[in-house]
Write an enzyme that holds these catalytic residues in place. Structure first.
Site, PDB file in Angstrom:
ATOM      1  N   TYR A  46       0.836  -1.217   0.000  1.00 54.62           N
ATOM      2  CA  TYR A  46       0.000   0.000   0.000  1.00 54.62           C
ATOM      3  C   TYR A  46       0.865   1.260   0.000  1.00 54.62           C
ATOM      4  O   TYR A  46       0.635   2.196  -0.773  1.00 54.62           O
ATOM      5  CB  TYR A  46      -0.895  -0.056   1.242  1.00 54.62           C
ATOM      6  CG  TYR A  46      -1.903   1.056   1.380  1.00 54.62           C
ATOM      7  CD1 TYR A  46      -3.134   0.998   0.723  1.00 54.62           C
ATOM      8  CD2 TYR A  46      -1.652   2.153   2.197  1.00 54.62           C
ATOM      9  CE1 TYR A  46      -4.070   2.008   0.871  1.00 54.62           C
ATOM     10  CE2 TYR A  46      -2.583   3.169   2.352  1.00 54.62           C
ATOM     11  CZ  TYR A  46      -3.792   3.092   1.697  1.00 54.62           C
ATOM     12  OH  TYR A  46      -4.720   4.097   1.852  1.00 54.62           O
ATOM     13  N   LYS A  76       1.059   4.069  -2.896  1.00 53.71           N
ATOM     14  CA  LYS A  76       0.671   5.456  -2.611  1.00 53.71           C
ATOM     15  C   LYS A  76       1.849   6.417  -2.823  1.00 53.71           C
ATOM     16  O   LYS A  76       1.646   7.588  -3.178  1.00 53.71           O
ATOM     17  CB  LYS A  76       0.118   5.567  -1.195  1.00 53.71           C
ATOM     18  CG  LYS A  76      -1.206   4.817  -0.982  1.00 53.71           C
ATOM     19  CD  LYS A  76      -2.328   5.344  -1.857  1.00 53.71           C
ATOM     20  CE  LYS A  76      -3.679   4.748  -1.476  1.00 53.71           C
ATOM     21  NZ  LYS A  76      -4.776   5.241  -2.346  1.00 53.71           N
TER      22      LYS A  76
HETATM   23  P1  NAD Z   1     -13.455   2.431   1.136  1.00 51.44           P
HETATM   24  O1  NAD Z   1     -13.021   1.019   1.148  1.00 51.44           O
HETATM   25  O2  NAD Z   1     -14.575   2.851   2.039  1.00 51.44           O
HETATM   26  O3  NAD Z   1     -13.850   2.909  -0.337  1.00 51.44           O
HETATM   27  C1  NAD Z   1     -13.050   2.577  -1.436  1.00 51.44           C
HETATM   28  C2  NAD Z   1     -13.957   2.444  -2.631  1.00 51.44           C
HETATM   29  O4  NAD Z   1     -13.150   2.128  -3.760  1.00 51.44           O
HETATM   30  C3  NAD Z   1     -14.970   1.323  -2.457  1.00 51.44           C
HETATM   31  O5  NAD Z   1     -16.237   1.767  -2.856  1.00 51.44           O
HETATM   32  C4  NAD Z   1     -14.463   0.239  -3.395  1.00 51.44           C
HETATM   33  O6  NAD Z   1     -15.469  -0.577  -3.933  1.00 51.44           O
HETATM   34  C5  NAD Z   1     -13.807   1.083  -4.472  1.00 51.44           C
HETATM   35  N1  NAD Z   1     -12.844   0.299  -5.241  1.00 51.44           N
HETATM   36  C6  NAD Z   1     -11.845  -0.475  -4.772  1.00 51.44           C
HETATM   37  N2  NAD Z   1     -11.225  -1.080  -5.787  1.00 51.44           N
HETATM   38  C7  NAD Z   1     -11.832  -0.669  -6.919  1.00 51.44           C
HETATM   39  C8  NAD Z   1     -11.654  -0.951  -8.287  1.00 51.44           C
HETATM   40  N3  NAD Z   1     -10.699  -1.785  -8.702  1.00 51.44           N
HETATM   41  N4  NAD Z   1     -12.469  -0.349  -9.188  1.00 51.44           N
HETATM   42  C9  NAD Z   1     -13.418   0.508  -8.779  1.00 51.44           C
HETATM   43  N5  NAD Z   1     -13.663   0.809  -7.503  1.00 51.44           N
HETATM   44  C10 NAD Z   1     -12.873   0.212  -6.584  1.00 51.44           C
HETATM   45  O7  NAD Z   1     -12.154   3.279   1.430  1.00 51.44           O
HETATM   46  P2  NAD Z   1     -11.919   4.846   1.740  1.00 51.44           P
HETATM   47  O8  NAD Z   1     -11.413   4.938   3.126  1.00 51.44           O
HETATM   48  O9  NAD Z   1     -13.086   5.648   1.318  1.00 51.44           O
HETATM   49  O10 NAD Z   1     -10.667   5.107   0.787  1.00 51.44           O
HETATM   50  C11 NAD Z   1     -10.735   5.859  -0.418  1.00 51.44           C
HETATM   51  C12 NAD Z   1      -9.334   6.163  -0.874  1.00 51.44           C
HETATM   52  O11 NAD Z   1      -8.668   6.929   0.141  1.00 51.44           O
HETATM   53  C13 NAD Z   1      -8.462   4.942  -1.108  1.00 51.44           C
HETATM   54  O12 NAD Z   1      -7.624   5.161  -2.210  1.00 51.44           O
HETATM   55  C14 NAD Z   1      -7.656   4.853   0.170  1.00 51.44           C
HETATM   56  O13 NAD Z   1      -6.429   4.183  -0.032  1.00 51.44           O
HETATM   57  C15 NAD Z   1      -7.458   6.316   0.479  1.00 51.44           C
HETATM   58  N6  NAD Z   1      -7.122   6.591   1.873  1.00 51.44           N
HETATM   59  C16 NAD Z   1      -7.990   6.310   2.881  1.00 51.44           C
HETATM   60  C17 NAD Z   1      -7.625   6.579   4.189  1.00 51.44           C
HETATM   61  C18 NAD Z   1      -8.528   6.295   5.358  1.00 51.44           C
HETATM   62  O14 NAD Z   1      -8.064   6.429   6.501  1.00 51.44           O
HETATM   63  N7  NAD Z   1      -9.781   5.913   5.163  1.00 51.44           N
HETATM   64  C19 NAD Z   1      -6.384   7.143   4.458  1.00 51.44           C
HETATM   65  C20 NAD Z   1      -5.528   7.420   3.410  1.00 51.44           C
HETATM   66  C21 NAD Z   1      -5.917   7.153   2.114  1.00 51.44           C
END
Ligand code: NAD
Length: 251
Positions: free
Chosen positions: A157, A161
């Site tokens: 990851y 990133k």
């Molecule tokens: P989440 O799991 O709630 O949502 C992620 C969404 O992406 C889901 O709806 C999933 O179905 C979709 N997804 C995953 N793989 C996919 C694919 N191949 N094609 C289409 N859709 C796909 O996660 P989140 O917390 O909302 O995270 C969103 C983004 O933010 C991600 O890139 C995550 O790495 C990043 N992020 C999140 C956090 C956190 O603390 N939540 C921190 C840093 C970065």
């Protein structure tokens, strides 16, 4: 300020979590939205209905952003067909498959690199020509604090990133002359389904390292995305904005 009236945006992974919050925040500022989702059509339809209730146009687009060039081209085409254009792309879809690196398997590595880095690359590749033709565009990549500081159990990851930050800066340099900006948001710990399963000890350890001392909300991140998408951010490109309670303080 930050009026997105009349603009069109495509948000990958837009049916829940950060993607959903960004899609709705953009719509509140006046944008029409293409909500990409992988599997949960019901959740995507709910977001579309929420956006329609705000008086904006929205379409749900099924597609797997990790499936490579053709899949991403099809998502972009559906977005342009559905909204008339896509002026803002948010590469938000992402997954975790955590494991210590000595135990990490091929699938865990490939899936995370393919989704979190390959997806944004092929989506950017697909949207670049239409945006270049329009001589305007905004690309916003969802990186992570883990990509800037590393995180035990997240070699895949964090590498993806961090790679996404390199992609952001290169995209920014290549497309700047066409009026297209590309920036990254690097959230810290944000309350979503992605982080819901983290053991309490891990959450406590991360909040303990966070100067502001608490877990962020999806709205904290959506506000940053609205800024990057706006006309006001026209002179900002190739940047990484930490929305992370101060856990990373870059120069
Ligand atoms: P989440 O799991 O709630 O949502 C992620 C969404 O992406 C889901 O709806 C999933 O179905 C979709 N997804 C995953 N793989 C996919 C694919 N191949 N094609 C289409 N859709 C796909 O996660 P989140 O917390 O909302 O995270 C969103 C983004 O933010 C991600 O890139 C995550 O790495 C990043 N992020 C999140 C956090 C956190 O603390 N939540 C921190 C840093 C970065």
């Amino acid at each position: 300020m930050f009026d997105l009236s009349g603009k069109t945006a495509l948000v990958t992974g837009g049916s829940r979590g950060l993607g959903r919050a960004i899609a709705v925040a953009f719509a509140r500022q006046g944008a029409d939205i293409a909500v990409n989702y992988r599997g949960n059509v019901q959740a995507a339809d709910e977001v579309v209905a929420e956006i329609a209730a705000l008086g904006r146009n929205a379409v749900a687009i099924q597609g797997d952003t990790s499936a490579g060039r053709e899949a991403c081209e099809a998502i972009v085409k559906a977005g342009i067909d559905g909204l008339g254009s896509v002026e803002i792309l948010v590469n938000n879809a992402g997954i975790t498959r955590d494991s210590l690196l000595v135990r990490m398997g091929v699938e865990e590595w490939d899936e995370v690199i393919g989704t979190n880095l390959g997806g944004p690359f092929w989506m950017t590749r697909a949207i670049a020509r239409p945006m270049m033709k329009a001589r305007r565009g905004r690309i916003i990549n969802m990186s992570s604090a883990a990509g800037r500081m590393g995180n035990p159990g997240q070699a895949n990851y964090a590498a993806a990133k961090a790679g996404l930050i390199g992609l952001t800066k290169t995209t920014a340099r290549e497309l700047a002359s066409r009026g297209i900006t590309c920036n990254a948001i690097a959230p810290g710990l944000i309350e979503t389904d992605l982080t819901a399963d983290l053991p309490a000890a891990a959450t406590d350890a991360l909040t303990g390292m966070t100067p502001l001392g608490y877990v962020g909300s999806v709205d904290d991140v959506a506000a940053a995305a609205v800024y990057f998408a706006s006309d006001e951010a026209r002179y900002v490109t190739g940047q990484v904005l930490g929305v992370d309670g101060g856990i990373v303080m870059g120069s």
